[in-house]
Design a protein around this motif. Sequence first.
Motif, PDB file in Angstrom:
ATOM      1  N   TRP A  74       0.809  -1.221   0.000  1.00 52.38           N
ATOM      2  CA  TRP A  74       0.000   0.000   0.000  1.00 52.38           C
ATOM      3  C   TRP A  74       0.851   1.285   0.000  1.00 52.38           C
ATOM      4  CZ3 TRP A  74      -1.574  -4.135   3.153  1.00 52.38           C
ATOM      5  CH2 TRP A  74      -2.822  -4.690   2.837  1.00 52.38           C
ATOM      6  N   ARG A  75       2.169   1.151  -0.166  1.00 54.25           N
ATOM      7  CA  ARG A  75       3.023   2.317   0.005  1.00 54.25           C
ATOM      8  C   ARG A  75       4.090   2.487  -1.074  1.00 54.25           C
ATOM      9  NH1 ARG A  75       6.016   2.097   5.433  1.00 54.25           N
ATOM     10  NH2 ARG A  75       7.399   3.570   4.408  1.00 54.25           N
ATOM     11  N   SER A  76       4.232   1.530  -1.989  1.00 51.37           N
ATOM     12  CA  SER A  76       5.325   1.621  -2.963  1.00 51.37           C
ATOM     13  C   SER A  76       4.923   0.951  -4.271  1.00 51.37           C
ATOM     14  CB  SER A  76       6.599   0.972  -2.400  1.00 51.37           C
ATOM     15  OG  SER A  76       6.414  -0.414  -2.213  1.00 51.37           O
ATOM     16  N   ASN A 110       1.367   9.471   5.640  1.00 52.56           N
ATOM     17  CA  ASN A 110       0.200   8.848   6.254  1.00 52.56           C
ATOM     18  C   ASN A 110      -1.126   9.532   5.906  1.00 52.56           C
ATOM     19  OD1 ASN A 110       1.969   7.079   7.432  1.00 52.56           O
ATOM     20  ND2 ASN A 110       2.038   8.136   9.386  1.00 52.56           N
ATOM     21  N   LEU A 124      -0.640   6.311  -2.874  1.00 52.18           N
ATOM     22  CA  LEU A 124       0.103   5.469  -1.955  1.00 52.18           C
ATOM     23  C   LEU A 124       0.203   6.090  -0.570  1.00 52.18           C
ATOM     24  CD1 LEU A 124       3.053   4.594  -4.365  1.00 52.18           C
ATOM     25  CD2 LEU A 124       1.081   3.143  -3.837  1.00 52.18           C
ATOM     26  N   THR A 125       0.183   5.240   0.427  1.00 57.73           N
ATOM     27  CA  THR A 125       0.495   5.693   1.772  1.00 57.73           C
ATOM     28  C   THR A 125       1.956   6.135   1.826  1.00 57.73           C
ATOM     29  OG1 THR A 125      -1.138   4.203   2.738  1.00 57.73           O
ATOM     30  CG2 THR A 125       0.640   4.962   4.187  1.00 57.73           C
ATOM     31  N   ASN A 126       2.215   7.229   2.546  1.00 59.42           N
ATOM     32  CA  ASN A 126       3.560   7.804   2.620  1.00 59.42           C
ATOM     33  C   ASN A 126       4.020   8.369   1.284  1.00 59.42           C
ATOM     34  OD1 ASN A 126       3.886   7.194   5.335  1.00 59.42           O
ATOM     35  ND2 ASN A 126       4.772   5.197   4.907  1.00 59.42           N
ATOM     36  N   SER A 127       3.078   8.723   0.420  1.00 63.58           N
ATOM     37  CA  SER A 127       3.452   9.310  -0.865  1.00 63.58           C
ATOM     38  C   SER A 127       3.768  10.790  -0.675  1.00 63.58           C
ATOM     39  CB  SER A 127       2.327   9.124  -1.887  1.00 63.58           C
ATOM     40  OG  SER A 127       1.142   9.730  -1.444  1.00 63.58           O
ATOM     41  N   ALA A 163      -1.260   2.323   6.776  1.00 67.67           N
ATOM     42  CA  ALA A 163      -2.310   2.174   5.760  1.00 67.67           C
ATOM     43  C   ALA A 163      -3.706   2.018   6.347  1.00 67.67           C
ATOM     44  CB  ALA A 163      -1.999   0.985   4.856  1.00 67.67           C
ATOM     45  N   PHE A 208       3.938  -1.202   7.618  1.00 70.68           N
ATOM     46  CA  PHE A 208       2.957  -0.747   6.623  1.00 70.68           C
ATOM     47  C   PHE A 208       1.495  -0.902   7.012  1.00 70.68           C
ATOM     48  CE2 PHE A 208       4.025  -5.139   5.327  1.00 70.68           C
ATOM     49  CZ  PHE A 208       2.778  -5.710   5.150  1.00 70.68           C
TER      50      PHE A 208
END
Length: 282
Positions: free
Chosen positions: A46-48, A84, A76-79, A183, A179
């Motif tokens: 969910w982040r990359s 967050n 994405l999370t942390n985009s 997320a 993660f």
Amino acid sequence: MSESLDVLRDVPYSDEKDNVLRSFDLYYAPDSSPQPLICFVHGGAWRSEDKADHASLARSLASSTGFPIAIPNYRLTNSSDGANSVRHPIHSQDVLDFLSFLQSWDRLGHVVDRSKIYLIGHSCSAHMLSSIFLDSSAVTPVLVPPPQVIKAVRGIILSEGIYDIDLLLSRFPTYREWFIAPAFGDKSSYPEFSATRLGLRKGQEKNDIRWLVIHSKGDTLVDLPQTDAMYTHLLRLYSEHAPQPVMVSKVDDLVEEHDQVLRSEGYLKLISDFILQDVHRA
């Protein structure tokens, strides 16, 4: 399909025309007649990851099936838009927006048959697709697909998937900080987000969606109990409501690691055979 493919890159599927995280790439043979569309949704916790990371897989799938391939991005999370700030179900909602957009997008109507779509979800995107096409409306009401999307999707392929977050954390506790909490929020447990607790959507028992659930025995990042639980759940759902064929290949054909499996001949063959057999069945 000929070896020469055209590629449309960064096609926006939302009103945010300049947001590459809400766009998709399409690989297709320019001289083709309308063919079923295969959509691969990437993983990455969910982040990359990015749609461009899977260009080789898209070309291989196009070659082995003869069908156009679409690969969407999603937020994405942390985009870059803030740490967050992107949480579930935003990732899945983007994928649903992409699928809905396809039903009104007529630019390539001469090569894409939008009424026959096959979806592939790997790792976290297997959870995303499950949350869309099983009934998660009690928890995430924004993930209700319109009837034309449900009708268009002929098959869903889930690979090395995350389905039961609490089960995952019981075996990989470090994933919580890495993660899961970013997320889904920092919670003591996540039963409401388990895909293995979701039922069929109302009326879905009449739809002809077929499922393929696969897992590599060489995967050390997501273990086989995730796939066992999801496969058992799908079998129970369909046997109770509307018996339909559910296929699975859990360990016999795949030996690669979690991400490396996407580059294996065995993975390509499993997916291609499933899709081609279903097309010919129809």
